[in-house]
Design a protein around this motif. Structure first.
Motif, PDB file in Angstrom:
ATOM      1  N   SER A  99       0.825  -1.208   0.000  1.00 19.74           N
ATOM      2  CA  SER A  99       0.000   0.000   0.000  1.00 19.74           C
ATOM      3  C   SER A  99       0.860   1.259   0.000  1.00 19.74           C
ATOM      4  N   ALA A 100       2.105   1.127   0.471  1.00 16.97           N
ATOM      5  CA  ALA A 100       3.036   2.255   0.470  1.00 16.97           C
ATOM      6  C   ALA A 100       3.794   2.357  -0.857  1.00 16.97           C
ATOM      7  N   GLY A 101       3.493   1.457  -1.791  1.00 16.55           N
ATOM      8  CA  GLY A 101       4.076   1.537  -3.124  1.00 16.55           C
ATOM      9  C   GLY A 101       5.285   0.657  -3.378  1.00 16.55           C
ATOM     10  N   TYR A 102       5.629  -0.217  -2.428  1.00 17.12           N
ATOM     11  CA  TYR A 102       6.776  -1.095  -2.617  1.00 17.12           C
ATOM     12  C   TYR A 102       6.373  -2.380  -3.321  1.00 17.12           C
ATOM     13  N   GLN A 103       7.270  -2.863  -4.176  1.00 13.16           N
ATOM     14  CA  GLN A 103       7.113  -4.199  -4.733  1.00 13.16           C
ATOM     15  C   GLN A 103       7.593  -5.185  -3.677  1.00 13.16           C
ATOM     16  N   VAL A 104       6.857  -6.290  -3.481  1.00 16.16           N
ATOM     17  CA  VAL A 104       7.222  -7.286  -2.476  1.00 16.16           C
ATOM     18  C   VAL A 104       7.427  -8.633  -3.166  1.00 16.16           C
ATOM     19  N   LEU A 105       8.625  -9.194  -3.000  1.00 18.59           N
ATOM     20  CA  LEU A 105       8.982 -10.466  -3.612  1.00 18.59           C
ATOM     21  C   LEU A 105       9.491 -11.431  -2.545  1.00 18.59           C
TER      22      LEU A 105
END
Length: 203
Positions: A99-105
């Motif tokens: 939601s803060a705009g980070y890509q999560v992998l």
């Protein structure tokens, strides 16, 4: 500037409770100890944890370490369900970051059998943006190839990524490629270190 947060799975987004799993079978204490030494307490455990040995190879490796508890090892190996528990913070943490705009992998050596037998604990995978699971891609941490594969597959710049893992040797390789790293010891500590990198992931 960090744009992508990469998580290891075992003991970061999940709790890997092998010894508790063995204990649940109610073996006599001496037998339980022998089973533990034949599995998690010997060097072959690291081969199991690497993620792409076949089920037969994993089972044979455990039995070869102590044939006197073959029956018990085969009994617990029928199903490995219950050795993995999703950390209660995993999904909210992932959602906060996204939601803060980070890509999560994710980047993990998780084995296929462990994943299959613990699907209920792996439900956070539907919330991440992808990643590398070693049993699918045939490469393991800390081999630099697994990190290069991740960077290439998702078009990432190393300096814009941070990787959280609970094993220092895995982090050393990532750092050598220019990826920011955090040795995961607790949620609070990891969030504080992320904040130092400009990533507010406290939910």
């Amino acid at each position: 500037m960090i744009r992508t947060v990469i998580f290891d799975i075992g003991n970061v987004l999940t709790v890997f409770g092998w010894k508790n799993f063995i204990h649940s079978f109610g073996f006599p204490p001496e037998t339980e100890e022998r089973v533990g030494k034949a599995t998690v307490d010997n060097p072959f455990w690291h081969e199991f944890d690497r993620g792409f040995l076949s089920d037969d190879e994993m089972l044979a490796g455990f039995i070869n370490n102590d044939p006197t508890v073959e029956k018990e090892i085969r009994q617990i190996f029928v199903s490995l369900h219950g050795i993995v528990t999703r950390a209660d913070y995993a999904i909210p943490w992932i959602q906060k970051l996204k939601s803060a705009g980070y890509q999560v992998l994710v980047l993990s050596n998780f084995s296929d059998k462990v994943k299959r037998d613990n699907e209920d604990a792996m439900d956070f995978l539907e919330y991440v943006d992808g990643g590398i699971l070693s049993y699918r891609d045939g490469v393991i941490k800390p081999d630099p190839a697994i990190y290069r594969l991740l960077l290439g597959r998702y078009g990432l710049k190393a300096e814009e990524c941070v990787f959280l893992d609970d094993i220092q040797s895995n982090l050393d390789t990532a750092a050598g490629l220019g990826i920011h790293t955090i040795l995961f010891r607790s949620l609070k500590q990891a969030q504080e270190e992320l904040l130092q990198l400009g990533v507010d992931s406290i939910y």
